[in-house]
Design a protein around this motif. Structure first.
Motif: not given
Length: 129
Positions: A3-6, A41-44, A104-105
């Motif tokens: 959640l923090g990363q998003s 964005l690639l990481v997420l 996460l989708s």
């Protein structure tokens, strides 16, 4: 943690776009900001891609168990009960969630981008006035 990363990726995307729009002096600055945003964005996106794959594969488990039950007519009842329990559990798909708020989708990845871009346009409109 997810959640923090998003949230941080969404905020970084918004602020990097805003900084680039206000301070785009040359192509080199835009390239640096753009490469940072693309990497974040690639990481997420990797989390969301595999989260979506997990959802779709776990939805197939119940169908596979149902196919196995119909083809195993001569099996013992304990095996049939085990497959029935598996089918009952598999009706609810497995999900990777971000703090229990959203799964996460690929759809959630697009919604993070949409919200971040919306905040960027709001920031841009407030600074223009």
């Amino acid at each position: 943690m997810l959640l923090g990363q998003s949230l941080s990726v969404g905020v970084c995307f918004c602020l990097q776009l805003f900084q680039t729009a206000k301070r785009s002096n040359d192509v080199q600055d835009v390239g640096k900001s753009g490469s940072y945003v693309v990497f974040e964005l690639l990481v997420l996106f990797v989390y969301c891609w595999f989260g979506d794959d997990l959802i779709s594969e776990s939805e197939k488990v119940a169908l596979s168990a149902y196919d196995a039950v119909t083809s195993l007519q001569e099996c013992p009842t304990s095996t049939k009960r085990s497959l029935l329990l598996l089918m009952l559990r598999a009706q609810r798909a497995l999900r990777i969630t971000a703090g229990g708020f959203f799964s996460l989708s690929r759809e959630s990845f697009v919604s993070v981008l949409n919200v971040s871009y919306s905040f960027f346009t709001i920031l841009l409109n407030f600074t223009d006035e």
